[in-house]
Design an enzyme around this catalytic site. Structure first.
Site, PDB file in Angstrom:
ATOM      1  N   LYS A  90     -17.721  -1.197   5.923  1.00  0.00           N
ATOM      2  CA  LYS A  90     -18.207  -2.155   4.936  1.00  0.00           C
ATOM      3  C   LYS A  90     -19.740  -2.127   4.813  1.00  0.00           C
ATOM      4  CE  LYS A  90     -17.207  -6.834   3.354  1.00  0.00           C
ATOM      5  NZ  LYS A  90     -16.513  -8.094   3.669  1.00  0.00           N
TER       6      LYS A  90
ATOM      7  N   GLU B 260       0.819  -1.219   0.000  1.00  0.00           N
ATOM      8  CA  GLU B 260       0.000   0.000   0.000  1.00  0.00           C
ATOM      9  C   GLU B 260       0.850   1.265   0.000  1.00  0.00           C
ATOM     10  OE1 GLU B 260      -0.558  -2.623   1.884  1.00  0.00           O
ATOM     11  OE2 GLU B 260      -2.651  -3.234   1.677  1.00  0.00           O
TER      12      GLU B 260
ATOM     13  N   MET C 242      24.408   9.028   2.074  1.00  0.00           N
ATOM     14  CA  MET C 242      24.213  10.297   2.761  1.00  0.00           C
ATOM     15  C   MET C 242      24.498  10.147   4.249  1.00  0.00           C
ATOM     16  SD  MET C 242      23.712  13.380   2.170  1.00  0.00           S
ATOM     17  CE  MET C 242      22.719  14.031   0.833  1.00  0.00           C
TER      18      MET C 242
ATOM     19  N   PHE D 130     -11.525  -7.736  13.720  1.00  0.00           N
ATOM     20  CA  PHE D 130     -10.436  -8.145  12.843  1.00  0.00           C
ATOM     21  C   PHE D 130     -10.133  -7.039  11.834  1.00  0.00           C
ATOM     22  CE2 PHE D 130      -9.053 -10.358   8.892  1.00  0.00           C
ATOM     23  CZ  PHE D 130      -7.789 -10.701   9.340  1.00  0.00           C
ATOM     24  N   GLN D 131      -8.869  -6.681  11.739  1.00  0.00           N
ATOM     25  CA  GLN D 131      -8.390  -5.621  10.837  1.00  0.00           C
ATOM     26  C   GLN D 131      -9.071  -4.280  11.093  1.00  0.00           C
ATOM     27  OE1 GLN D 131      -8.290  -7.263   6.779  1.00  0.00           O
ATOM     28  NE2 GLN D 131      -6.219  -7.953   7.263  1.00  0.00           N
TER      29      GLN D 131
HETATM   30  C1  LIG Z   1      12.564   5.700   5.210  1.00  0.00           C
HETATM   31  C2  LIG Z   1      13.851   6.380   5.539  1.00  0.00           C
HETATM   32  N1  LIG Z   1      14.688   5.833   6.458  1.00  0.00           N
HETATM   33  C3  LIG Z   1      15.871   6.427   6.741  1.00  0.00           C
HETATM   34  C4  LIG Z   1      16.238   7.585   6.125  1.00  0.00           C
HETATM   35  C5  LIG Z   1      17.569   8.270   6.473  1.00  0.00           C
HETATM   36  N2  LIG Z   1      18.443   8.275   5.269  1.00  0.00           N
HETATM   37  C6  LIG Z   1      18.584   9.354   4.494  1.00  0.00           C
HETATM   38  S1  LIG Z   1      19.565   9.093   3.173  1.00  0.00           S
HETATM   39  C7  LIG Z   1      19.901   7.532   3.654  1.00  0.00           C
HETATM   40  C8  LIG Z   1      20.816   6.654   2.855  1.00  0.00           C
HETATM   41  C9  LIG Z   1      20.282   6.377   1.497  1.00  0.00           C
HETATM   42  O1  LIG Z   1      21.102   5.439   0.862  1.00  0.00           O
HETATM   43  P1  LIG Z   1      20.968   5.185  -0.679  1.00  0.00           P
HETATM   44  O2  LIG Z   1      19.551   5.018  -1.053  1.00  0.00           O
HETATM   45  O3  LIG Z   1      21.861   4.081  -1.083  1.00  0.00           O
HETATM   46  O4  LIG Z   1      21.415   6.564  -1.320  1.00  0.00           O
HETATM   47  P2  LIG Z   1      22.875   7.253  -1.360  1.00  0.00           P
HETATM   48  O5  LIG Z   1      22.893   8.280  -0.289  1.00  0.00           O
HETATM   49  O6  LIG Z   1      23.889   6.173  -1.145  1.00  0.00           O
HETATM   50  O7  LIG Z   1      22.950   7.856  -2.715  1.00  0.00           O
HETATM   51  C10 LIG Z   1      19.224   7.238   4.850  1.00  0.00           C
HETATM   52  C11 LIG Z   1      19.307   5.945   5.553  1.00  0.00           C
HETATM   53  C12 LIG Z   1      15.332   8.124   5.204  1.00  0.00           C
HETATM   54  N3  LIG Z   1      15.579   9.279   4.566  1.00  0.00           N
HETATM   55  N4  LIG Z   1      14.167   7.495   4.903  1.00  0.00           N
END
Ligand SMILES: Cc1ncc(C[n+]2csc(CCOP(=O)(O)OP(=O)(O)O)c2C)c(N)n1
Ligand SMILES: [Mg+2]
Lengths: 584, 186
Positions: free
Chosen positions: A164, A52, A482, A114-115
């Protein structure tokens, strides 16, 4: 004569009356009557996602690429809770969505059935508004109102929770045209007195800058057109937030590039040094402002926004103009032309001379390497090989997202879909599916990081099932890049949990889904590999292995003002003070 | 590399929110909010305050137009001028909210609160409680040989003062309605 019909039929009828022909969703017990109606008609095409969250992001991509609201249908309980991330994402980025959820029958609500989940309770803070419909007679009216709220004023997601028994019961259908006029009517015309003040400031400013955001895109293509006219006519420089890219073309001569934490040097320096800042549909987000007490210290600030709560929320505004960007720009242009199209030519030419100096820094400069593919190079090549095509770009979240914003050029609005406010990893792939559904013949590319992409990789099934030729361009650095960059700059190079271990073989993964996979590791092969991806008529996973420890620059360390940017390979030691370290 | 020795509380509101550009004088304002009386509307208003970290000093709500199904919510809140402005703008964004009035800036307001106060006691203390109630124009709405329930209306300050006086005289329980307010004049 009012028409009598079941609630389930009403849902389909109301969607059709709202001009909806596409729904993203996933069935379950509490929405079976609606799915039964969908089965028995042709006007609405339902796309079955694999999760979803994917449905909501797909609807976001669809909405952003068309300007129309995206529609989602999911079941009660887990179906609704899985939609929460997408709803929050859409709220943060002002994307119009209408999400319909099934609910347990009204007589079972509150019994831990349920749900059963308190869907309106859970989604109250992550929707613009939501409704629990307890009476079939009110259902169609509420759905029509839901579309009105989602698309009026500052757009956003709304949710209608439909038990529902309300779907099974019969009631009177309220035609779209017969719905009582909603009291929710946000102001679209700006205050003429303040608009005139802004025009006076435009006439005399020595160092003006337009700072534009997603509000320009949301206001519709007409607003982007008016913006272009105003920029060309005044000769003022223009920068934009991540969300606003494409409103003014990247090839336009007044374009400074994106601003903010990873924005361009010339854009941020112009923001810092300007004497007139004209904020159009942006919201002074913390990724943009950096340190507040040092934010653009010498400027008068105008702020055009349809949402009164955006005004003076973060930055004090001298000229607040509440209204729709398109309407306000039209008035600004009218007044400015009527007063003789004046600008301060002398001041402007000096200002441009300074900007040219900043441009010379060439802050996106990098040295392509012979061995490893540098991510910037990969995007440069992607740009060169796709330029001029009917192209839409989505991204995930991380370094690759910022590089995509820096190195790809956007010529038109609605062609760039990225999760800005919430920064949702896993957004890009399903969003690309929504965009491709909206524009079947266009080239749709998701610039991804390997870690983000894995968060919604199940949507490969959707792409293959509906033959949606989305291109998944993964800049694979085998790192949560990042996060790793921040750990390098802030946490003593202790790379805690920021490695992408046990990655799948993306080529085999693509093949397992019946799609095409391409692996590229050598810069010398890159062009051919990209062409192979573009020429393939079907979904592709492109595994582009890139330099692993590349950092994303320029960067304003958090807690610092705009003029304290880190550039390229410049020393980053101790760049972020202890105050900045608490900010993320 | 920089050491991470950040003093606790070194940022005032949150990690994102270093707000040196706004005044930090605290003001108390009374807001009147007219809303559709539909399910969840109070949760939206309260959720806004808790979600965005605003204060609620007092809150009252009741349907004031039974035909039009509109309710009036009276909120007393404290914050910096910028926060008060934000609260009003954020309230105005809620779809079932029709009007937001800041009674404190719109020419002042009449504010009243009702309280029920139970006092136990015998002898001198009981006599003293009755005497004070008379001075405050509190009414006795229930009495036994060992206790009274007083009803008092007035400004929150008057109610506070009465409650304080009852404390040494055998105060047992207090129920207060919160503030109802209307703007002065036309
Ligand atoms: C759902 C979610 N969890 C954690 C983060 C924190 N976060 C930001 S960038 C990142 C790393 C992303 O890695 P990747 O997709 O490989 O991209 P890159 O920075 O290596 O280009 C994380 C864990 C986030 N933005 N979203
Ligand atoms: Mg990565």
């Amino acid at each position: 004569m009012t028409r009598q019909m079941t609630g389930a039929k009403m849902v389909v009828q109301a969607l059709k009356d709202q001009g909806v022909d596409t729904v993203f969703g996933y069935p379950g017990g509490a929405v079976l009557p609606i799915y039964d109606e969908i089965f028995q008609q042709n006007g609405i095409r339902h796309y079955l996602v694999r999760h979803e969250q994917g449905a909501v992001h797909a609807a976001e991509g669809y909405a952003r690429a068309t300007g129309k609201p995206g529609v989602v249908l999911v079941t009660s309980g887990p179906g609704a809770t899985n939609a929460v991330t997408g709803l929050t994402d859409a709220l943060m980025d002002s994307i119009p969505l209408v999400v319909l959820t099934g609910q347990v029958p009204t007589f079972m609500i509150g019994s831990d059935a349920f749900q059963e989940a308190d869907t309106v309770g859970i989604t109250r803070p992550c929707t613009k508004h939501n409704w629990l419909v307890k009476d079939t007679d009110r259902l169609s009216g509420i759905i029509h109102e839901a579309f009105h709220v989602a698309t009026s004023g500052r757009p956003g997601p709304v949710l209608v929770d439909i038990p529902k028994d309300v779907q099974f019961a019969s009631g009177a259908y309220t035609e779209k045209t017969k719905v009582k006029v909603s009291h929710y009517q946000p102001q679209v015309k700006g205050d003429m007195e303040t608009i005139t003040q802004l025009v006076e400031a435009i006439e005399t400013a020595e160092r003006p800058v337009f700072y534009t955001g997603g509000g320009v895109i949301n206001s519709g293509p007409g607003a982007s057109q008016l913006l272009r006219e105003l920029v060309e006519a005044t000769g003022f420089p223009i920068t934009s937030t991540l969300m606003g890219l494409g409103a003014y073309p990247a090839s336009g001569k007044n374009w400074l590039g994106m601003l903010g934490m990873h924005g361009l040097y010339e854009a941020n320096m112009s923001m810092h040094g300007c004497d007139l800042m004209i904020n159009i549909g942006a919201r002074f987000d913390d990724r943009i402002t950096g340190r507040l007490d040092a934010f653009s210290p010498k400027s008068k600030k105008a702020h055009i926004d349809i949402d009164p709560s955006s005004i003076n929320k973060v930055i004090k505004t001298d000229m607040p103009i509440i209204g729709d960007v398109g309407h306000v720009l039209e008035d600004v242009l009218k007044v400015w032309k009527a007063r003789g199209r004046k600008v301060n030519r002398e001041g402007l030419s000096k200002w441009w001379a300074r900007i040219e100096e900043w441009r010379k820094v060439d802050c996106l400069k990098y040295k392509p390497s012979g061995q490893a593919i540098r991510p910037q190079y990969a995007l440069d090549r992607l740009e060169a090989l796709t330029k001029g095509r009917d192209r839409y770009i989505c991204t995930e979240v991380g370094q690759h997202q910022m590089w995509a914003a820096q190195y790809l050029g956007f010529e038109d609005p609605n062609r760039w879909m990225t999760s800005g406010g919430l920064g949702t990893m896993g957004y890009g792939f399903p969003a690309s599916i929504g965009v491709q559904v909206a524009h079947p013949d266009a080239l749709v590319i998701n610039v991804a990081g390997e870690a983000s992409w894995l968060m919604n990789m199940q949507e490969m099934g959707t792409a293959v099932q509906y033959r949606l030729p989305v291109k998944q361009f993964i800049l694979n650095n085998e790192r949560l890049g990042m996060v790793r960059q921040w750990q390098e700059l802030l946490h003593g190079e202790r790379y805690s949990q920021s490695w992408s271990e046990a990655l799948p073989d993306f080529v085999k993964l693509a093949e397992a889904f019946g799609a095409k996979g391409i692996l590229c590791t050598d810069p010398a092969d890159l062009d051919d590999a990209i062409m192979e991806m573009l020429d393939h008529d079907g979904p592709v996973i492109f595994d582009c292995l890139v330099e692993k420890h590349e950092n994303c620059f320029p960067m304003i360390p958090s807690g610092e003002p705009h003029n304290k940017m880190l550039l390229g390979e410049a020393s980053t030691k101790d760049a972020i003070g202890t105050k900045g370290a608490v900010m993320v | 590399m920089s050491a991470l020795n950040i003093k606790k509380g070194s940022t005032k509101h949150s990690a994102y929110n270093l707000r040196p550009t706004f005044s930090d004088v605290q003001e108390t304002h009374t807001l009147a909010v007219l809303v559709d009386n539909e399910p969840g509307v109070l949760a939206r208003v309260i959720g806004l305050f808790s979600g965005r970290g605003y204060n609620i000093d007092s809150l009252t709500v009741a349907e004031v137009d039974h035909e039009g199904h509109t309710s009036r919510i009276t909120i007393v809140t404290t914050g910096t001028p910028q926060v008060i402005e934000q609260i009003k703008a954020q309230l105005g964004r809620i779809v079932p909210v029709h009007e937001v009035h800041d009674l404190t800036v719109e020419g002042g307001s009449v504010e009243r609160e009702l309280a029920l106060i139970k006092v136990e006691g015998a002898g001198d203390k009981r006599v003293e409680a009755l005497r004070l109630a008379d001075i405050f124009r509190a009414q006795v709405v229930d009495s036994t040989l060992e206790s009274f329930v007083f009803q008092i209306t007035g400004t929150p300050e008057k109610v506070d003062a009465f409650v304080d006086l009852m404390r040494p005289l055998g105060l047992l329980e207090v129920a207060r309605t919160g503030v109802a307010a209307l703007s002065r004049g036309m």
